[in-house]
Design a protein around this motif. Structure first.
Motif: not given
Length: 623
Positions: A435-440, A446-457, A486-493
């Motif tokens: 699953p892309g992004h989500g790492t420290i 945490s890297d959020p990746g792209a963010v939606g403009r309307d719903l901010k997903l 499987t979650s956020d907060g992981k250090y992974l290049s």
């Protein structure tokens, strides 16, 4: 009408029908091969009449056993393999109209007193196909150079397209010809072996220079370039230069030397050497370019009294392969090839059950002769035979079981051959989901990746949702699923994500992402792969990576119903650094208002997961 007149009329009608061609119309077709032979009969054994090129149109007269009898624009008639033609839409202007039938009331024919039996009209006999051309003898020729004109061209063991492939050469590569057999050329390879190349995939190149004893002298304007062969390397003397008038540099792969020097307006020339490790020398007005067949190191000095630059070369020492070990089981087999440093390799298939792995700059230094040949009667890899095919090239001949798949994985100091039985099922397959992004990242956030403009997903959340649903479906089918997170907060290049797939010897790696664009109207799904020619370890997997990407792309479009943006190729880190077949899925656009709303529904996430799941099932069914 009398019976005799009727007989004459029927005979004339039969004669006209016989004279009609055995086709109703000539259909146009386009040549699809680069350079295609037109032969005297429907077989590769028949004589080549002429050649046609890609895009040229011909008219099909008839077809026989996979071959088409065609007519060229200059009215030449011959045979071309059906596989090298693409039939075009029927052109009515080409339709041949039947000859007119004689009128029902022919001009009266005088009837003799007696009624003789009508003379039968001779029927033309079909012309037999030309007899196969007898095998041509090998003719030795004075050495000359040719340049490869095809993108990737095979060098074969003998002058036949069914002969075993020794290696491949690429566009622009130069070879020296020593003999001919028909249209095939006998060439010498840089490792000392000789082989055969199709002459129609080459063109004559520059002149060949032959050394005298251990010395080769090339005049360049008012100076000389002298090559001297040494026992442990090569020495080059360049005369007539001042100490500050030249510079030396090498290319990054250490196989080419560039001498930057003013050659006083000499004309450009290229000399084919193909001896002492030197492939060719290019002479230009402002530099001299020497191309070597293997990496080298060099030292240089200058002799002021003689205005001479001296350059001494030494080849990079071959890596010693000290261990080859086959570990086999019923479902999987592993071959480990160990050395003190990194190993390069190329692969080639011989049929469907044999794989050649060639390791350059290497020599066998095994502790036991038993490691040269190892065989078992079970599992995907049945036998491994190691050979030193030249002074610095090691070949592994790998025999595979029917339906087996073998990947080569490169690691520091060793190579791994990983064999599996392709049973068409997900059961037992190791699949890494990323699953892309989500790492420290930088700053501890945490890297959020792209963010939606309307719903901010956030991309990290929606792709994790898709990946978890996909994981559950794969596990139910018996697959071994490894998640990079499987979650956020992981250090992974990014390199670390790829390393997980490499270390686990996964069957495939799938990175899941959501796309984004400054153009809010942009929408749809795409899948990326990466396998350039410049990276042999990836290029060897090009077909399998493209097939994996295509299967997943087709299924996610079918399942989620978004616009089909197709399979694309990009130098993404996770694709560049994975040694196993890998893809990156851009599910849809978070920047698009409609698709962001869809990402906010559990049903859409499930559809995307189902699409990737079905794509993987299709892929493993065919592989």
């Amino acid at each position: 009408m009398s019976s005799f007149k009727k007989s004459i009329f029927i005979s004339l009608l039969m004669w006209m029908l016989i004279l009609l061609p055995n086709y109703a119309f000539a259909q146009d077709a386009e040549i699809t091969g680069s350079i295609v032979n037109v032969r005297g009969g429907p077989s590769t054994q028949n004589t080549v009449i002429t050649k046609v090129v890609k895009g040229q149109n011909v008219s099909i007269i008839s077809e026989q056993n996979g071959w088409c009898n065609v007519k060229l624009s200059n009215n030449t008639v011959g045979w071309i393999s059906q596989d090298l033609l693409k039939k075009l839409a029927v052109n009515n202007t080409n339709i041949q109209k039947p000859l007119p039938v004689p009128d029902a009331k022919p001009v009266p024919v005088p009837v003799p007193a007696s009624k003789p039996v009508p003379t039968p009209i001779p029927v033309p006999k079909p012309v037999p196909n030309p007899a196969p051309t007898p095998a041509k003898t090998i003719v030795n020729v004075a050495p000359y150079a040719v340049s490869v004109t095809g993108s990737i061209v095979n060098i074969r063991q003998s002058s036949d397209t069914n002969s075993a492939i020794l290696t491949s050469v690429k566009l622009g590569e130069n070879l020296t010809v020593y003999g001919k057999q028909g249209e095939w050329l006998n060439v010498k390879l840089s490792d000392g072996r000789s082989g055969w190349i199709a002459g129609w995939l080459t063109k004559e190149a520059h002149s060949v220079v032959t050394p005298t004893g251990n010395t080769l002298r090339l005049p360049i304007g008012n100076r000389n370039l002298v090559l001297t062969n040494l026992d442990n390397g090569l020495k080059i003397n360049l005369s007539g230069v001042n100490e500050n008038d030249y510079t030396l540099s090498t290319t990054t792969n250490q196989t080419d030397l560039i001498i930057k020097v003013n050659n006083n307006g000499v004309k450009s020339a290229k000399k084919s050497i193909n001896t002492w490790g030197v492939k060719d020398i290019s002479i230009e007005p402002s530099y001299i370019y020497l191309s070597f067949d293997k990496p080298f190191t060099f030292t240089d000095s200058y002799v002021r009294s003689q205005l001479e630059a001296n350059i001494t070369f030494a080849k990079v020492q071959a890596q010693g392969i000290n261990k080859i070990k086959l570990n086999a089981s019923n479902e999987k087999s592993i071959v480990q090839i160990s050395a003190k440093g990194n190993l390069e390799y190329t692969t080639s298939n011989v049929g469907t059950s044999k794989l050649y792995v060639d390791i350059p700059k290497a020599e066998l230094k095994l502790s036991s002769a038993n490691e040269l040949e190892q065989a078992v009667n079970y599992g995907p890899i049945r036998k491994v035979l190691a050979k030193q095919i030249s002074s610095d090239i090691v070949r592994l001949e790998v025999d595979l079981a029917s339906g087996a798949i073998c990947n080569v994985i490169e690691n520091d100091g060793y190579l791994i051959l990983a064999g599996r039985l392709g049973n068409g099922s997900l059961k037992g397959k190791t699949i890494v989901l990323d699953p892309g992004h989500g790492t420290i990242g930088t700053g501890g956030f945490s890297d959020p990746g792209a963010v939606g403009r309307d719903l901010k997903l956030r991309e990290k959340d929606v792709v994790l949702g898709i990946s978890l649903k996909l994981r559950d479906s794969l596990v139910k089918e018996g697959a071994n699923v490894i998640m990079t997170r499987t979650s956020d907060g992981k250090y992974l290049s990014l390199e670390g994500r790829a390393a997980i797939a490499n270390k686990s010897n996964a069957d495939v790696f799938v990175s899941v992402h959501a796309n984004s664009s400054t153009n809010r109207a942009a929408n749809g799904s795409s899948v990326y792969m990466y396998a350039p020619y410049s990276k042999p370890n990836l290029y060897n997997q090009r077909n399998i990576r493209k097939e994996l990407a295509t299967d997943i792309q087709n299924e996610i479009v079918k399942s989620a119903g978004r616009k089909n943006l197709g399979v694309k190729e990009a130098n993404f880190s996770v694709l560049r650094n994975t040694q196993v077949p890998s893809v990156l899925v851009e599910t849809a656009f978070l920047s698009n208002p409609e698709e962001e709303k869809l990402f906010n529904t559990d049903g859409f996430l499930q559809k995307m997961a189902d699409g990737i799941f079905n794509g993987l099932k299709t892929f493993f069914k065919n592989n």
